[in-house]
Motif scaffolding. Structure first.
Motif, PDB file in Angstrom:
ATOM      1  N   ALA A  98       0.829  -1.209   0.000  1.00  0.00           N
ATOM      2  CA  ALA A  98       0.000   0.000   0.000  1.00  0.00           C
ATOM      3  C   ALA A  98       0.862   1.257   0.000  1.00  0.00           C
ATOM      4  CB  ALA A  98      -0.929  -0.008   1.211  1.00  0.00           C
ATOM      5  N   GLU A  99       1.934   1.242   0.763  1.00  0.00           N
ATOM      6  CA  GLU A  99       2.832   2.396   0.787  1.00  0.00           C
ATOM      7  C   GLU A  99       3.521   2.581  -0.565  1.00  0.00           C
ATOM      8  OE1 GLU A  99       3.146   4.738   3.270  1.00  0.00           O
ATOM      9  OE2 GLU A  99       1.355   3.636   3.888  1.00  0.00           O
ATOM     10  N   LEU A 100       3.848   1.470  -1.226  1.00  0.00           N
ATOM     11  CA  LEU A 100       4.453   1.547  -2.562  1.00  0.00           C
ATOM     12  C   LEU A 100       3.491   2.190  -3.553  1.00  0.00           C
ATOM     13  CD1 LEU A 100       6.896   0.720  -4.361  1.00  0.00           C
ATOM     14  CD2 LEU A 100       5.656  -1.407  -4.834  1.00  0.00           C
ATOM     15  N   ILE A 101       2.206   1.803  -3.488  1.00  0.00           N
ATOM     16  CA  ILE A 101       1.205   2.380  -4.388  1.00  0.00           C
ATOM     17  C   ILE A 101       1.038   3.868  -4.124  1.00  0.00           C
ATOM     18  CG2 ILE A 101      -1.263   2.385  -4.931  1.00  0.00           C
ATOM     19  CD1 ILE A 101      -1.156  -0.689  -4.448  1.00  0.00           C
ATOM     20  N   LYS A 102       1.071   4.277  -2.868  1.00  0.00           N
ATOM     21  CA  LYS A 102       0.968   5.697  -2.551  1.00  0.00           C
ATOM     22  C   LYS A 102       2.145   6.474  -3.147  1.00  0.00           C
ATOM     23  CE  LYS A 102      -0.276   6.589   1.794  1.00  0.00           C
ATOM     24  NZ  LYS A 102      -0.385   6.388   3.260  1.00  0.00           N
ATOM     25  N   MET A 103       3.314   5.851  -3.180  1.00  0.00           N
ATOM     26  CA  MET A 103       4.476   6.491  -3.800  1.00  0.00           C
ATOM     27  C   MET A 103       4.249   6.678  -5.296  1.00  0.00           C
ATOM     28  SD  MET A 103       8.376   5.087  -4.179  1.00  0.00           S
ATOM     29  CE  MET A 103       7.897   4.063  -5.569  1.00  0.00           C
ATOM     30  N   PHE A 104       3.702   5.635  -5.957  1.00  0.00           N
ATOM     31  CA  PHE A 104       3.435   5.740  -7.385  1.00  0.00           C
ATOM     32  C   PHE A 104       2.343   6.773  -7.667  1.00  0.00           C
ATOM     33  CE2 PHE A 104       5.423   1.430  -7.823  1.00  0.00           C
ATOM     34  CZ  PHE A 104       6.387   1.796  -8.756  1.00  0.00           C
ATOM     35  N   ASP A 115       4.117   9.914  -7.994  1.00  0.00           N
ATOM     36  CA  ASP A 115       4.926   9.982  -9.208  1.00  0.00           C
ATOM     37  C   ASP A 115       4.073  10.192 -10.459  1.00  0.00           C
ATOM     38  OD1 ASP A 115       7.172   9.588  -7.680  1.00  0.00           O
ATOM     39  OD2 ASP A 115       7.356   7.446  -8.134  1.00  0.00           O
ATOM     40  N   PHE A 116       2.871   9.591 -10.468  1.00  0.00           N
ATOM     41  CA  PHE A 116       1.988   9.650 -11.634  1.00  0.00           C
ATOM     42  C   PHE A 116       0.660  10.277 -11.213  1.00  0.00           C
ATOM     43  CE2 PHE A 116       4.568   5.742 -12.447  1.00  0.00           C
ATOM     44  CZ  PHE A 116       5.278   6.217 -13.548  1.00  0.00           C
ATOM     45  N   PRO A 117       0.487  11.597 -11.406  1.00  0.00           N
ATOM     46  CA  PRO A 117      -0.714  12.286 -10.929  1.00  0.00           C
ATOM     47  C   PRO A 117      -2.026  11.714 -11.464  1.00  0.00           C
ATOM     48  CG  PRO A 117       0.973  13.872 -11.547  1.00  0.00           C
ATOM     49  CD  PRO A 117       1.479  12.537 -11.975  1.00  0.00           C
ATOM     50  N   GLY A 118      -2.012  11.103 -12.657  1.00  0.00           N
ATOM     51  CA  GLY A 118      -3.250  10.567 -13.219  1.00  0.00           C
ATOM     52  C   GLY A 118      -3.585   9.160 -12.778  1.00  0.00           C
ATOM     53  N   LEU A 119      -2.699   8.525 -12.005  1.00  0.00           N
ATOM     54  CA  LEU A 119      -2.900   7.115 -11.651  1.00  0.00           C
ATOM     55  C   LEU A 119      -4.201   6.889 -10.888  1.00  0.00           C
ATOM     56  CD1 LEU A 119      -1.883   4.186 -11.426  1.00  0.00           C
ATOM     57  CD2 LEU A 119      -0.612   4.868  -9.376  1.00  0.00           C
ATOM     58  N   GLY A 120      -4.479   7.719  -9.888  1.00  0.00           N
ATOM     59  CA  GLY A 120      -5.672   7.527  -9.072  1.00  0.00           C
ATOM     60  C   GLY A 120      -6.948   7.619  -9.890  1.00  0.00           C
ATOM     61  N   ASN A 121      -7.040   8.618 -10.764  1.00  0.00           N
ATOM     62  CA  ASN A 121      -8.222   8.784 -11.609  1.00  0.00           C
ATOM     63  C   ASN A 121      -8.420   7.580 -12.526  1.00  0.00           C
ATOM     64  OD1 ASN A 121      -6.754  11.539 -11.178  1.00  0.00           O
ATOM     65  ND2 ASN A 121      -8.887  12.097 -11.479  1.00  0.00           N
ATOM     66  N   LEU A 122      -7.325   7.119 -13.123  1.00  0.00           N
ATOM     67  CA  LEU A 122      -7.382   5.982 -14.036  1.00  0.00           C
ATOM     68  C   LEU A 122      -7.845   4.724 -13.320  1.00  0.00           C
ATOM     69  CD1 LEU A 122      -6.741   5.175 -16.986  1.00  0.00           C
ATOM     70  CD2 LEU A 122      -4.425   4.604 -16.231  1.00  0.00           C
ATOM     71  N   VAL A 123      -7.309   4.472 -12.143  1.00  0.00           N
ATOM     72  CA  VAL A 123      -7.661   3.271 -11.385  1.00  0.00           C
ATOM     73  C   VAL A 123      -9.131   3.296 -10.977  1.00  0.00           C
ATOM     74  CG1 VAL A 123      -7.289   2.061  -9.188  1.00  0.00           C
ATOM     75  CG2 VAL A 123      -5.328   2.772 -10.567  1.00  0.00           C
ATOM     76  N   LEU A 124      -9.614   4.433 -10.497  1.00  0.00           N
ATOM     77  CA  LEU A 124     -11.007   4.510 -10.038  1.00  0.00           C
ATOM     78  C   LEU A 124     -11.991   4.247 -11.175  1.00  0.00           C
ATOM     79  CD1 LEU A 124     -10.824   7.564  -7.601  1.00  0.00           C
ATOM     80  CD2 LEU A 124     -11.174   5.173  -6.982  1.00  0.00           C
ATOM     81  N   VAL A 125     -11.727   4.822 -12.349  1.00  0.00           N
ATOM     82  CA  VAL A 125     -12.607   4.593 -13.495  1.00  0.00           C
ATOM     83  C   VAL A 125     -12.583   3.125 -13.906  1.00  0.00           C
ATOM     84  CG1 VAL A 125     -12.917   5.072 -15.957  1.00  0.00           C
ATOM     85  CG2 VAL A 125     -12.520   6.940 -14.365  1.00  0.00           C
TER      86      VAL A 125
END
Length: 234
Positions: free
Chosen positions: A149-155, A158-168
């Motif tokens: 989970a901490e690794l994913i928070k780091m990514f 690094d990648f501002p669009g990652l959260g939006n992409l994952v949620l969709v």
């Protein structure tokens, strides 16, 4: 009005003039992400459930530690998501049945919902909270979930669009019944790793905060739907 106009897509904002094509898709993804994230009240309900579970654990084993992992820790969870908890402590044998009985007797777990999967590769207690109806998966001494989970928070940083992409994509899979591994779907963690790999290998590799999310979504589908060599790599 908006339900009729937008075909049951409540995240679309009333009176907002969406752009054409890929611009409008980008705007809708941003609005979906804002809509689907938990309110402060919803977040408080989940935190309260974690505290209640921790109090039961600490009443039984004062030195044990309860940690959150999974999507609740990373912030990449849908409203229907489970809460993943791990109990860290020292036992000769995992006290699955002891904790099962205590969760029921303390009124946290619905007695009809609780299950102990003691023969699974990772033994786990699954139950539904009696008050909030939120589902919980509780395991013992699996510390790598917290590290992941901490690794994913780091990514995410690094990648501002990652959260939006994952949620969709999570919602896309949920609506099609493809979000559970045991029914032939993709796990949340696997999906996130697919997104991270997609972004790492992307030829542009300049993911600033103004990146077009619509372009990323279509390119994600193009990679894993058309171009990925599953015979050699999957």
């Amino acid at each position: 009005m908006s339900k009729t106009k937008y075909g049951g897509a409540p995240w679309r904002q009333r009176d907002y003039n969406y752009g054409e094509g890929i611009i409008g898709l980008h705007e809708e993804i941003e609005h979906f992400s804002q809509y689907i994230l938990p309110t402060p009240v919803e977040h408080g309900v989940r935190n309260d459930l974690v505290k209640r579970c921790a109090s039961v654990v600490n009443a039984l084993w004062p030195d044990a530690v309860v940690e959150i992992f999974g999507s609740f820790r990373t912030g990449l969870f849908l409203p229907s998501a489970d809460i993943d908890l791990v109990v860290l402590g020292r036992w000769d044998r995992l006290p699955l049945r002891t904790l099962e009985a205590e969760l029921v007797s303390c009124g946290i777990a619905e007695s009809s919902s609780i299950r102990v999967l003691d023969m699974a590769a990772v033994p786990i207690i699954k139950f539904t909270d009696r008050l909030s109806k939120i589902k919980v998966d509780l395991s013992f001494n699996i510390a790598n979930g917290v590290q992941s989970a901490e690794l994913i928070k780091m990514f995410k940083r690094d990648f501002p669009g990652l959260g939006n992409l994952v949620l969709v994509l999570k919602q896309f899979l949920l609506q099609r019944g493809l979000n559970e591994v045991f029914t032939g779907g993709i796990s949340s963690y696997s999906l996130i790793l697919m997104c991270i790999s997609f972004l790492q290998l992307h030829p542009r590799n300049n993911f600033h905060s103004n990146i077009n999310l619509g372009v990323l979504l279509l390119e994600f589908f193009e990679l894993y739907g058309l171009r990925f060599n599953y015979a050699q790599l999957g």
